[in-house]
Design a protein around this motif. Structure first.
Motif, PDB file in Angstrom:
ATOM      1  N   SER A  25      12.101  36.673  59.685  1.00 41.56           N
ATOM      2  CA  SER A  25      11.115  35.988  58.852  1.00 41.56           C
ATOM      3  C   SER A  25      10.199  35.122  59.713  1.00 41.56           C
ATOM      4  CB  SER A  25      11.832  35.099  57.825  1.00 41.56           C
ATOM      5  OG  SER A  25      10.888  34.333  57.125  1.00 41.56           O
ATOM      6  N   PRO A  26       8.878  35.153  59.455  1.00 39.03           N
ATOM      7  CA  PRO A  26       7.961  34.306  60.218  1.00 39.03           C
ATOM      8  C   PRO A  26       8.129  32.822  59.918  1.00 39.03           C
ATOM      9  CG  PRO A  26       6.776  35.434  58.468  1.00 39.03           C
ATOM     10  CD  PRO A  26       8.184  35.975  58.473  1.00 39.03           C
ATOM     11  N   SER A  27       8.725  32.487  58.779  1.00 35.94           N
ATOM     12  CA  SER A  27       8.921  31.082  58.430  1.00 35.94           C
ATOM     13  C   SER A  27      10.220  30.937  57.652  1.00 35.94           C
ATOM     14  CB  SER A  27       7.743  30.571  57.596  1.00 35.94           C
ATOM     15  OG  SER A  27       7.631  31.333  56.418  1.00 35.94           O
ATOM     16  N   ASP A  28      11.132  30.143  58.176  1.00 41.89           N
ATOM     17  CA  ASP A  28      12.393  29.896  57.471  1.00 41.89           C
ATOM     18  C   ASP A  28      12.159  28.900  56.358  1.00 41.89           C
ATOM     19  OD1 ASP A  28      13.724  31.589  59.093  1.00 41.89           O
ATOM     20  OD2 ASP A  28      14.579  30.044  60.381  1.00 41.89           O
ATOM     21  N   GLY A  29      12.860  29.067  55.256  1.00 40.33           N
ATOM     22  CA  GLY A  29      12.771  28.126  54.146  1.00 40.33           C
ATOM     23  C   GLY A  29      12.085  28.732  52.944  1.00 40.33           C
ATOM     24  N   GLU A  30      11.537  27.871  52.118  1.00 42.66           N
ATOM     25  CA  GLU A  30      10.891  28.299  50.876  1.00 42.66           C
ATOM     26  C   GLU A  30       9.478  28.809  51.173  1.00 42.66           C
ATOM     27  OE1 GLU A  30      10.004  26.453  46.454  1.00 42.66           O
ATOM     28  OE2 GLU A  30      10.757  25.173  48.029  1.00 42.66           O
ATOM     29  N   VAL A  31       9.154  29.980  50.642  1.00 39.64           N
ATOM     30  CA  VAL A  31       7.825  30.556  50.818  1.00 39.64           C
ATOM     31  C   VAL A  31       7.322  31.068  49.479  1.00 39.64           C
ATOM     32  CG1 VAL A  31       8.174  31.257  53.220  1.00 39.64           C
ATOM     33  CG2 VAL A  31       8.714  32.851  51.378  1.00 39.64           C
ATOM     34  N   GLY A  32       6.023  31.199  49.355  1.00 41.47           N
ATOM     35  CA  GLY A  32       5.428  31.829  48.189  1.00 41.47           C
ATOM     36  C   GLY A  32       5.269  33.318  48.462  1.00 41.47           C
ATOM     37  N   VAL A  33       5.505  34.141  47.448  1.00 39.01           N
ATOM     38  CA  VAL A  33       5.344  35.588  47.598  1.00 39.01           C
ATOM     39  C   VAL A  33       4.316  36.034  46.562  1.00 39.01           C
ATOM     40  CG1 VAL A  33       6.473  37.827  47.518  1.00 39.01           C
ATOM     41  CG2 VAL A  33       7.726  35.835  48.383  1.00 39.01           C
ATOM     42  N   LEU A  34       3.204  36.594  47.052  1.00 38.16           N
ATOM     43  CA  LEU A  34       2.122  37.055  46.195  1.00 38.16           C
ATOM     44  C   LEU A  34       2.093  38.582  46.232  1.00 38.16           C
ATOM     45  CD1 LEU A  34      -0.426  36.394  44.486  1.00 38.16           C
ATOM     46  CD2 LEU A  34      -1.720  36.549  46.623  1.00 38.16           C
ATOM     47  N   SER A  35       2.242  39.202  45.072  1.00 40.26           N
ATOM     48  CA  SER A  35       2.125  40.652  44.932  1.00 40.26           C
ATOM     49  C   SER A  35       0.824  40.923  44.192  1.00 40.26           C
ATOM     50  CB  SER A  35       3.291  41.219  44.119  1.00 40.26           C
ATOM     51  OG  SER A  35       4.512  40.867  44.709  1.00 40.26           O
ATOM     52  N   ARG A  36       0.000  41.852  44.731  1.00 38.37           N
ATOM     53  CA  ARG A  36      -1.326  42.068  44.155  1.00 38.37           C
ATOM     54  C   ARG A  36      -1.671  43.545  44.147  1.00 38.37           C
ATOM     55  NH1 ARG A  36      -7.216  41.787  45.708  1.00 38.37           N
ATOM     56  NH2 ARG A  36      -6.631  42.724  47.673  1.00 38.37           N
ATOM     57  N   PHE A  37      -2.175  44.008  42.999  1.00 33.16           N
ATOM     58  CA  PHE A  37      -2.703  45.366  42.884  1.00 33.16           C
ATOM     59  C   PHE A  37      -4.182  45.274  42.572  1.00 33.16           C
ATOM     60  CE2 PHE A  37      -4.165  48.951  40.368  1.00 33.16           C
ATOM     61  CZ  PHE A  37      -3.818  50.004  41.194  1.00 33.16           C
ATOM     62  N   SER A  38      -4.997  46.019  43.314  1.00 31.33           N
ATOM     63  CA  SER A  38      -6.442  46.050  43.086  1.00 31.33           C
ATOM     64  C   SER A  38      -6.832  47.450  42.637  1.00 31.33           C
ATOM     65  CB  SER A  38      -7.191  45.687  44.362  1.00 31.33           C
ATOM     66  OG  SER A  38      -8.574  45.906  44.194  1.00 31.33           O
ATOM     67  N   SER A  39      -7.560  47.528  41.536  1.00 30.06           N
ATOM     68  CA  SER A  39      -8.012  48.838  41.058  1.00 30.06           C
ATOM     69  C   SER A  39      -9.043  49.449  42.004  1.00 30.06           C
ATOM     70  CB  SER A  39      -8.586  48.732  39.643  1.00 30.06           C
ATOM     71  OG  SER A  39      -9.779  47.972  39.642  1.00 30.06           O
ATOM     72  N   SER A  40      -9.758  48.630  42.771  1.00 34.01           N
ATOM     73  CA  SER A  40     -10.771  49.167  43.686  1.00 34.01           C
ATOM     74  C   SER A  40     -10.140  49.869  44.881  1.00 34.01           C
ATOM     75  CB  SER A  40     -11.731  48.076  44.147  1.00 34.01           C
ATOM     76  OG  SER A  40     -11.050  47.104  44.905  1.00 34.01           O
ATOM     77  N   THR A  41      -8.973  49.397  45.355  1.00 31.90           N
ATOM     78  CA  THR A  41      -8.296  50.049  46.478  1.00 31.90           C
ATOM     79  C   THR A  41      -7.135  50.926  46.018  1.00 31.90           C
ATOM     80  OG1 THR A  41      -6.736  48.223  46.797  1.00 31.90           O
ATOM     81  CG2 THR A  41      -8.823  48.113  48.013  1.00 31.90           C
ATOM     82  N   GLU A  42      -6.704  50.734  44.774  1.00 25.56           N
ATOM     83  CA  GLU A  42      -5.557  51.442  44.203  1.00 25.56           C
ATOM     84  C   GLU A  42      -4.303  51.268  45.047  1.00 25.56           C
ATOM     85  OE1 GLU A  42      -6.656  55.489  43.366  1.00 25.56           O
ATOM     86  OE2 GLU A  42      -8.099  54.877  41.839  1.00 25.56           O
ATOM     87  N   GLN A  43      -4.126  50.058  45.613  1.00 24.71           N
ATOM     88  CA  GLN A  43      -2.960  49.764  46.449  1.00 24.71           C
ATOM     89  C   GLN A  43      -2.361  48.420  46.089  1.00 24.71           C
ATOM     90  OE1 GLN A  43      -3.888  50.031  50.583  1.00 24.71           O
ATOM     91  NE2 GLN A  43      -4.440  52.182  50.487  1.00 24.71           N
ATOM     92  N   TRP A  44      -1.033  48.312  46.283  1.00 25.26           N
ATOM     93  CA  TRP A  44      -0.317  47.054  46.141  1.00 25.26           C
ATOM     94  C   TRP A  44      -0.259  46.376  47.500  1.00 25.26           C
ATOM     95  CZ3 TRP A  44       1.412  44.375  42.047  1.00 25.26           C
ATOM     96  CH2 TRP A  44       1.516  45.041  40.841  1.00 25.26           C
ATOM     97  N   GLU A  45      -0.405  45.065  47.512  1.00 23.58           N
ATOM     98  CA  GLU A  45      -0.219  44.254  48.716  1.00 23.58           C
ATOM     99  C   GLU A  45       0.813  43.193  48.399  1.00 23.58           C
ATOM    100  OE1 GLU A  45      -3.867  43.073  51.093  1.00 23.58           O
ATOM    101  OE2 GLU A  45      -4.680  43.367  49.073  1.00 23.58           O
ATOM    102  N   ILE A  46       1.677  42.892  49.350  1.00 25.57           N
ATOM    103  CA  ILE A  46       2.628  41.792  49.199  1.00 25.57           C
ATOM    104  C   ILE A  46       2.428  40.866  50.378  1.00 25.57           C
ATOM    105  CG2 ILE A  46       5.043  41.114  49.081  1.00 25.57           C
ATOM    106  CD1 ILE A  46       5.589  43.857  47.800  1.00 25.57           C
ATOM    107  N   LYS A  47       2.158  39.596  50.081  1.00 26.52           N
ATOM    108  CA  LYS A  47       1.907  38.610  51.129  1.00 26.52           C
ATOM    109  C   LYS A  47       2.891  37.457  51.001  1.00 26.52           C
ATOM    110  CE  LYS A  47      -2.962  39.628  51.526  1.00 26.52           C
ATOM    111  NZ  LYS A  47      -4.285  39.095  51.702  1.00 26.52           N
TER     112      LYS A  47
END
Length: 81
Positions: A25-47
């Motif tokens: 993990s790049p950072s130990d501890g509590e992190v936010g996880v953002l999952s995003r789907f865009s209709s323009s790219t038709e792909q899911w991203e997880i950050k």
């Protein structure tokens, strides 16, 4: 989870916090996880997002986010705790 529309395109996004620990993990501890789907790219991203703890502002490590509301505003997705 929320949906934001602009023109003929849309974005579906979800946000939650997670406890991450370990060498991979790049950072130990509590992190936010953002999952995003865009209709323009038709792909899911997880950050994985850093959480900016600041005890002067009442943001302490170990405080888990709990989403009460989600809304879109001028093309932005907003989560309310």
């Amino acid at each position: 989870t929320g949906i934001s529309c602009r023109g003929g395109e849309f974005v579906v996004a979800a946000f939650h916090t997670s406890i991450i620990a370990g060498e991979e993990s790049p950072s130990d501890g509590e992190v936010g996880v953002l999952s995003r789907f865009s209709s323009s790219t038709e792909q899911w991203e997880i950050k994985e997002l850093r959480i900016p703890f600041d005890s002067d502002k009442g943001l302490y490590p170990g405080f888990m986010w709990d989403t009460d509301k989600v809304f879109s505003f001028r093309g932005l997705m907003c989560w309310v705790d």
